[in-house]
Design a protein around this motif. Structure first.
Motif, PDB file in Angstrom:
ATOM      1  N   ILE B   3     -12.369  -9.156   4.938  1.00 24.80           N
ATOM      2  CA  ILE B   3     -11.099  -9.353   4.222  1.00 24.80           C
ATOM      3  C   ILE B   3      -9.901  -9.455   5.186  1.00 24.80           C
ATOM      4  CG2 ILE B   3     -10.567  -6.890   3.798  1.00 24.80           C
ATOM      5  CD1 ILE B   3      -9.802  -7.856   0.863  1.00 24.80           C
ATOM      6  N   GLY B   4      -9.959  -8.726   6.301  1.00 19.56           N
ATOM      7  CA  GLY B   4      -8.875  -8.774   7.273  1.00 19.56           C
ATOM      8  C   GLY B   4      -8.715 -10.161   7.880  1.00 19.56           C
ATOM      9  N   GLU B   5      -9.837 -10.800   8.151  1.00 14.67           N
ATOM     10  CA  GLU B   5      -9.786 -12.148   8.734  1.00 14.67           C
ATOM     11  C   GLU B   5      -9.330 -13.166   7.674  1.00 14.67           C
ATOM     12  OE1 GLU B   5     -13.422 -13.388  10.624  1.00 14.67           O
ATOM     13  OE2 GLU B   5     -12.582 -15.375  11.076  1.00 14.67           O
ATOM     14  N   LEU B   6      -9.805 -12.972   6.442  1.00 17.50           N
ATOM     15  CA  LEU B   6      -9.360 -13.833   5.338  1.00 17.50           C
ATOM     16  C   LEU B   6      -7.834 -13.760   5.224  1.00 17.50           C
ATOM     17  CD1 LEU B   6     -10.278 -15.642   2.924  1.00 17.50           C
ATOM     18  CD2 LEU B   6     -10.370 -13.563   1.530  1.00 17.50           C
ATOM     19  N   SER B   7      -7.297 -12.554   5.394  1.00 15.82           N
ATOM     20  CA  SER B   7      -5.857 -12.334   5.327  1.00 15.82           C
ATOM     21  C   SER B   7      -5.129 -13.018   6.477  1.00 15.82           C
ATOM     22  CB  SER B   7      -5.567 -10.833   5.319  1.00 15.82           C
ATOM     23  OG  SER B   7      -4.209 -10.599   5.574  1.00 15.82           O
ATOM     24  N   SER B   8      -5.647 -12.820   7.708  1.00 15.72           N
ATOM     25  CA  SER B   8      -4.918 -13.398   8.847  1.00 15.72           C
ATOM     26  C   SER B   8      -5.037 -14.929   8.852  1.00 15.72           C
ATOM     27  CB  SER B   8      -5.399 -12.793  10.160  1.00 15.72           C
ATOM     28  OG  SER B   8      -6.790 -12.989  10.302  1.00 15.72           O
ATOM     29  N   THR B   9      -6.185 -15.465   8.438  1.00 10.35           N
ATOM     30  CA  THR B   9      -6.346 -16.926   8.423  1.00 10.35           C
ATOM     31  C   THR B   9      -5.443 -17.567   7.361  1.00 10.35           C
ATOM     32  OG1 THR B   9      -8.661 -16.564   8.990  1.00 10.35           O
ATOM     33  CG2 THR B   9      -8.050 -18.797   8.340  1.00 10.35           C
ATOM     34  N   SER B  10      -5.348 -16.902   6.195  1.00 10.78           N
ATOM     35  CA  SER B  10      -4.586 -17.490   5.085  1.00 10.78           C
ATOM     36  C   SER B  10      -3.112 -17.118   5.136  1.00 10.78           C
ATOM     37  CB  SER B  10      -5.164 -17.008   3.757  1.00 10.78           C
ATOM     38  OG  SER B  10      -5.015 -15.592   3.650  1.00 10.78           O
ATOM     39  N   GLY B  11      -2.786 -16.049   5.847  1.00  8.70           N
ATOM     40  CA  GLY B  11      -1.408 -15.573   5.842  1.00  8.70           C
ATOM     41  C   GLY B  11      -1.073 -14.791   4.582  1.00  8.70           C
ATOM     42  N   VAL B  12      -2.082 -14.443   3.776  1.00  6.12           N
ATOM     43  CA  VAL B  12      -1.847 -13.670   2.545  1.00  6.12           C
ATOM     44  C   VAL B  12      -2.202 -12.206   2.826  1.00  6.12           C
ATOM     45  CG1 VAL B  12      -2.482 -13.421   0.104  1.00  6.12           C
ATOM     46  CG2 VAL B  12      -2.459 -15.700   1.159  1.00  6.12           C
ATOM     47  N   PRO B  13      -1.284 -11.264   2.543  1.00  9.16           N
ATOM     48  CA  PRO B  13      -1.550  -9.855   2.836  1.00  9.16           C
ATOM     49  C   PRO B  13      -2.815  -9.340   2.130  1.00  9.16           C
ATOM     50  CG  PRO B  13       0.736 -10.163   2.141  1.00  9.16           C
ATOM     51  CD  PRO B  13       0.041 -11.470   1.921  1.00  9.16           C
ATOM     52  N   VAL B  14      -3.499  -8.399   2.770  1.00 11.24           N
ATOM     53  CA  VAL B  14      -4.723  -7.814   2.207  1.00 11.24           C
ATOM     54  C   VAL B  14      -4.467  -7.267   0.800  1.00 11.24           C
ATOM     55  CG1 VAL B  14      -6.391  -5.916   2.445  1.00 11.24           C
ATOM     56  CG2 VAL B  14      -5.816  -7.320   4.431  1.00 11.24           C
ATOM     57  N   SER B  15      -3.301  -6.612   0.604  1.00  6.70           N
ATOM     58  CA  SER B  15      -3.021  -6.018  -0.715  1.00  6.70           C
ATOM     59  C   SER B  15      -2.951  -7.099  -1.798  1.00  6.70           C
ATOM     60  CB  SER B  15      -1.717  -5.231  -0.674  1.00  6.70           C
ATOM     61  OG  SER B  15      -0.655  -6.081  -0.262  1.00  6.70           O
ATOM     62  N   THR B  16      -2.410  -8.266  -1.447  1.00  4.41           N
ATOM     63  CA  THR B  16      -2.335  -9.372  -2.409  1.00  4.41           C
ATOM     64  C   THR B  16      -3.726  -9.922  -2.708  1.00  4.41           C
ATOM     65  OG1 THR B  16      -0.160  -9.944  -1.506  1.00  4.41           O
ATOM     66  CG2 THR B  16      -1.218 -11.610  -2.876  1.00  4.41           C
ATOM     67  N   ILE B  17      -4.556 -10.018  -1.664  1.00  2.00           N
ATOM     68  CA  ILE B  17      -5.935 -10.495  -1.858  1.00  2.00           C
ATOM     69  C   ILE B  17      -6.680  -9.542  -2.804  1.00  2.00           C
ATOM     70  CG2 ILE B  17      -8.154 -10.948  -0.717  1.00  2.00           C
ATOM     71  CD1 ILE B  17      -6.626 -11.814   1.759  1.00  2.00           C
ATOM     72  N   LYS B  18      -6.482  -8.237  -2.591  1.00  3.25           N
ATOM     73  CA  LYS B  18      -7.151  -7.251  -3.454  1.00  3.25           C
ATOM     74  C   LYS B  18      -6.667  -7.378  -4.892  1.00  3.25           C
ATOM     75  CE  LYS B  18      -8.564  -3.821  -0.062  1.00  3.25           C
ATOM     76  NZ  LYS B  18      -8.284  -2.514   0.577  1.00  3.25           N
ATOM     77  N   TYR B  19      -5.388  -7.659  -5.064  1.00  5.53           N
ATOM     78  CA  TYR B  19      -4.838  -7.855  -6.414  1.00  5.53           C
ATOM     79  C   TYR B  19      -5.492  -9.080  -7.073  1.00  5.53           C
ATOM     80  CZ  TYR B  19      -1.425  -9.268  -9.962  1.00  5.53           C
ATOM     81  OH  TYR B  19      -0.824  -9.674 -11.130  1.00  5.53           O
ATOM     82  N   TYR B  20      -5.612 -10.170  -6.342  1.00  6.56           N
ATOM     83  CA  TYR B  20      -6.241 -11.385  -6.884  1.00  6.56           C
ATOM     84  C   TYR B  20      -7.699 -11.109  -7.253  1.00  6.56           C
ATOM     85  CZ  TYR B  20      -2.241 -14.187  -5.156  1.00  6.56           C
ATOM     86  OH  TYR B  20      -1.003 -14.721  -4.921  1.00  6.56           O
TER      87      TYR B  20
END
Lengths: 203, 203
Positions: B3-20
Motif C-alpha cells: 500500500i505504501g508504494e501504491l501511495s507513493s506511485t499514485s500520489g494519493v495518501p495511504v489514509s485516502t486509499i484506505k478510505y476508498y
C-alpha cells in the motif's frame, strides 16, 4: 421619468434602486419637489451597468464604485478593471514548473504572459493540478483551445466595441464575458456528447 | 506492490486509499499475510480514476460507485454518466421563451437538443438570464462559440478515445473536461485582453 418608471423599464426593484442611490452608485435625480425626483436615459444606462456588474459579474460595491469613477473620468482602464474583477483568482501554492509551462505555452500561442493577471493565475492553477494528477504536458492539448478562444474573443470584442457609450461597452463586457463563459462550457459539453456518439458509431 | 508504494506511485495518501478500500471504490488487494496485501497495475489505474472523479470531478461517493459498476459491467453508459455527473445543473425557473431559443439555436448549429441534459439546462439558464437583463437575442452571438466548441470537442474526444483501458478513457474525460473548462475560460480572457489592446490601438 419617476423612480417607479425607472424600475419598471429596467426591471430593477425600487428598493434596489434606492440602495444604489444611497451607495452613490447612481447619481441622484433632478428634484422636482421635496420628495420627488426625475430620472433620465443616463440614469437608466448607469442602472443597467451597475446591475450587470453586481448581479452578473459578482463585483463588490467598492469595486463597482471604482469602476464608475474610472468611467466618469473617461479612464480607459475601466475595461481592464471590469475584466480583472470578473475573473476569479484561484488560491494556489507557487509551482515553478507550472509557471514555466504556462509562460512558454502562452508565448508559443502568441498570447500575453503577465504573471499577475487573474486569467494567467487561473491557467497556472490548471496546469499545476494536471501535473499533480500525473499529466505533465497538459498544455500540449490546449493549442486547439487557444485558437478557438482567439476566434471567440475577436467576435466578443468586435461586438462590445460597437456600442457608443462607455456604460454600454462595460455592460456588454460583463454580460458577454460571464454569461459567455457558461454558454461556452455548456456548448463544449453538447459538442463532446455528439462527438462521442459519432466516434462510438450507431448505438 | 504494498500500500505504501501504491501511495507513493499514485500520489494519493495511504489514509485516502484506505478510505476508498472501505467504501468499496477500490478492490481489496491480494492478501499475502494476515495484515498485508499486494496491489497491482489494475489497482493503480482504478485509484487514479477514483481520485479524478472525486477530486477533480466533484462526484459523490455514491455516483462514483455507480460509475465503477458501469465500468465493471462494460456498460457503454459510463462515459455519459461521468459526463453528466461533472456538469453542474443550475437551479432555474421554467422559462418557455429561453427554452424555445435554446432549442432553435442548437438545431441551427447542428447540436443535439435534449431538454433533460445538464448542459442543455445550463444553456437555457444563460439565455434566461440574458433575457432578464434585456438581451432577448443572446444566442445571436453564440454561433462562433458553437463552431469553436465543436473543434475543441473533436480534439478532446480524439484524445481520450486513444486510451486502451476504460479507466484511462474515463480519467481522461474527467480531467480533460473539468480542467479544460477552466483552461478555456482563462484563455478566452487572455485572448480578449489582447484583442481589446489591438482594437484600442497603441497605448
Amino acid at each position: 421619468m419617476r423612480i417607479g418608471e425607472l424600475s419598471s423599464t429596467s426591471g430593477v426593484p425600487v428598493s434596489t434602486i434606492k440602495y444604489y442611490l444611497r451607495e452613490g452608485l447612481l447619481p441622484t435625480g433632478r428634484l422636482t419637489s421635496a420628495n420627488q425626483a426625475q430620472y433620465d436615459e443616463h440614469h437608466l444606462r448607469r442602472l443597467t451597468l451597475v446591475r450587470a456588474l453586481v448581479d452578473v459579474g459578482g463585483l463588490s460595491i467598492a469595486t463597482v464604485r471604482e469602476v464608475l469613477d474610472a468611467v466618469d473620468a473617461s479612464d480607459s482602464g475601466a475595461v481592464r478593471m471590469v475584466h480583472d474583477g470578473i475573473t476569479a483568482v484561484p488560491a494556489t501554492d507557487p509551482d515553478a514548473a507550472a509557471e514555466q509551462e504556462a509562460s512558454s505555452f502562452l508565448t508559443r500561442c502568441g498570447l500575453p504572459y503577465e504573471p499577475d493577471n487573474p486569467a494567467t493565475r487561473s491557467l497556472v492553477a490548471v496546469i499545476a493540478t494536471a501535473r499533480r494528477l500525473g499529466h505533465p504536458h497538459f498544455t500540449d492539448q490546449l493549442g486547439v483551445y487557444a485558437d478557438a478562444c482567439r476566434r471567440i474573443a475577436e467576435a466578443d470584442v468586435d461586438r462590445v466595441m460597437r456600442h457608443s457609450s462607455v456604460e454600454d461597452v462595460l455592460e456588454g463586457v460583463v454580460v458577454g464575458t460571464v454569461l459567455g463563459d457558461a454558454a461556452m462550457v455548456a456548448l463544449r459539453r453538447l459538442a463532446q456528447l455528439q462527438e462521442y456518439r459519432r466516434q462510438s458509431g450507431p448505438r
